[in-house]
Design a protein around this motif. Structure first.
Motif, short mmCIF file in Angstrom:
data_model
loop_
_atom_site.label_atom_id
_atom_site.label_comp_id
_atom_site.label_asym_id
_atom_site.label_seq_id
_atom_site.Cartn_x
_atom_site.Cartn_y
_atom_site.Cartn_z
N ILE A 169 0.84 -1.21 0.00
CA ILE A 169 0.00 0.00 0.00
C ILE A 169 0.87 1.25 0.00
O ILE A 169 0.59 2.23 -0.71
N SER A 170 1.93 1.22 0.80
CA SER A 170 2.85 2.37 0.90
C SER A 170 3.44 2.73 -0.46
O SER A 170 3.40 3.88 -0.90
N PHE A 171 3.99 1.71 -1.13
CA PHE A 171 4.67 1.97 -2.41
C PHE A 171 3.68 2.30 -3.53
O PHE A 171 3.97 3.15 -4.38
N VAL A 172 2.52 1.66 -3.53
CA VAL A 172 1.54 1.89 -4.60
C VAL A 172 0.90 3.28 -4.47
O VAL A 172 0.76 4.01 -5.46
N VAL A 173 0.53 3.66 -3.26
CA VAL A 173 -0.20 4.92 -3.06
C VAL A 173 0.73 6.09 -2.73
O VAL A 173 0.61 7.17 -3.30
N LEU A 174 1.66 5.86 -1.80
CA LEU A 174 2.51 6.96 -1.33
C LEU A 174 3.87 7.02 -2.02
O LEU A 174 4.63 7.96 -1.83
N LYS A 175 4.19 5.97 -2.78
CA LYS A 175 5.44 5.90 -3.54
C LYS A 175 6.69 5.77 -2.67
O LYS A 175 7.80 5.88 -3.16
N HIS A 176 6.51 5.53 -1.37
CA HIS A 176 7.66 5.27 -0.50
C HIS A 176 7.18 4.47 0.71
O HIS A 176 5.98 4.41 0.99
N LEU A 177 8.13 3.87 1.42
CA LEU A 177 7.79 3.01 2.55
C LEU A 177 7.39 3.85 3.76
O LEU A 177 8.09 4.79 4.14
N VAL A 178 6.28 3.48 4.39
CA VAL A 178 5.77 4.20 5.55
C VAL A 178 5.45 3.22 6.67
O VAL A 178 4.78 2.21 6.44
N GLY A 179 5.94 3.51 7.87
CA GLY A 179 5.56 2.75 9.05
C GLY A 179 6.28 1.43 9.26
O GLY A 179 6.08 0.77 10.29
N ILE A 180 7.09 1.01 8.32
CA ILE A 180 7.80 -0.27 8.45
C ILE A 180 9.30 0.01 8.59
O ILE A 180 9.86 0.76 7.79
N GLY A 181 9.92 -0.58 9.61
CA GLY A 181 11.35 -0.34 9.80
C GLY A 181 11.92 -1.23 10.88
O GLY A 181 11.34 -2.28 11.22
N LEU A 182 13.02 -0.80 11.43
CA LEU A 182 13.71 -1.57 12.47
C LEU A 182 12.79 -1.85 13.66
O LEU A 182 12.79 -2.95 14.21
N GLY A 183 12.01 -0.84 14.02
CA GLY A 183 11.11 -0.99 15.17
C GLY A 183 10.07 -2.07 14.95
O GLY A 183 9.68 -2.78 15.90
N THR A 184 9.62 -2.23 13.73
CA THR A 184 8.64 -3.26 13.39
C THR A 184 9.24 -4.64 13.61
O THR A 184 8.61 -5.52 14.20
N ILE A 185 10.46 -4.82 13.14
CA ILE A 185 11.14 -6.12 13.25
C ILE A 185 11.46 -6.45 14.70
O ILE A 185 11.20 -7.56 15.18
N VAL A 186 12.03 -5.47 15.40
CA VAL A 186 12.42 -5.70 16.80
C VAL A 186 11.18 -5.99 17.66
O VAL A 186 11.20 -6.89 18.51
N ALA A 187 10.11 -5.24 17.43
CA ALA A 187 8.87 -5.46 18.19
C ALA A 187 8.32 -6.86 17.94
O ALA A 187 7.88 -7.56 18.87
N ALA A 188 8.36 -7.28 16.68
CA ALA A 188 7.85 -8.61 16.32
C ALA A 188 8.67 -9.72 16.98
O ALA A 188 8.12 -10.75 17.40
N LEU A 189 9.99 -9.51 17.10
CA LEU A 189 10.87 -10.54 17.65
C LEU A 189 10.91 -10.56 19.18
O LEU A 189 11.05 -11.62 19.80
N MET A 190 10.76 -9.37 19.81
CA MET A 190 10.98 -9.28 21.25
C MET A 190 9.71 -9.32 22.10
O MET A 190 9.77 -9.72 23.27
#
Length: 217
Positions: A169-190
């Motif tokens: 959705i980010s890339f199709v509509v906003l043309k760049h990544l939004v809301g996904i990053g290191l924090g997403t990965i760390v939160a999912a793992l920890m």
């Protein structure tokens, strides 16, 4: 209503408040939001709706998915709808209350760790008292039951699906990544391991409260 039931309700309310705080802190780090809120966060950047309103809408969709999977409507599922509305309000409240946005990286890491702890505590308290299920957990459990697969594995796949959907959705509509990053990965793992640690140390105490409230009712 007996004393132990009142304790369960108070613990549940504390869980909701703490969980919402943790998820908002996660978003405000600027390092990426928690997987369960990734879609609603991206949508809030596209449509003229608040982060909390988008979260409430997504949660209601998760409730609908449970109804479709179970092929029945139960009170336990329906009660998740007002919870979704309340949770959306809390998201907007904390979002407005906390003025910090995209802090410097060292502070962002500290915020992220605090967010993970708060999220884990809130989720642990809500699940442990066995009252109204959070839609984010409810739909995972529905898939796990219908597919006869372990909850943890199903949650991992569904979290990954939400992240992928948010990315698209980010890339199709906003043309760049939004809301996904290191924090997403760390939160999912920890978050999971922290919840497990909390359950190991405090799970029995809360379980006794739940049992006592049912015995005396």
């Amino acid at each position: 209503m007996n004393k132990d039931m009142i304790k369960r309700i108070l613990i549940y309310i504390a869980g909701i408040l703490i969980l919402a705080l943790g998820l908002v802190l996660n978003a405000k780090t600027g390092l990426g939001v928690s997987p369960i809120l990734s879609v609603s966060f991206v949508l809030s950047k596209i449509v003229p709706l608040t982060f909390g309103t988008c979260t409430a809408i997504i949660y209601c969709i998760l409730v609908l998915i449970q109804i479709l999977l179970y092929r029945k409507i139960t009170l336990a599922i329906i009660l998740q709808l007002p919870l979704s509305y309340l949770f959306g309000i809390l998201i907007d409240f904390y979002n407005m209350l906390i003025p910090i946005n995209n802090p410097a990286f060292p502070y962002a890491i500290i915020m992220l760790l605090a967010a993970i702890v708060f999220t884990a505590i809130g989720a642990f308290l809500m699940v442990s008292v066995q009252l109204i299920v959070n839609p984010g957990d409810g739909y995972v459990n529905a898939f796990a039951i219908v597919l006869n697969k372990p909850f943890g594995k199903v949650k991992f796949v569904l979290d990954l699906t939400l992240v992928c959907l948010s990315t698209i959705i980010s890339f199709v509509v906003l043309k760049h990544l939004v809301g996904i990053g290191l924090g997403t990965i760390v939160a999912a793992l920890m978050t999971g391991p922290v919840i497990h640690a909390l359950d190991r140390h405090f799970g029995l105490s809360i379980a006794n409260i739940v049992i006592a409230s049912k015995t005396k009712s």
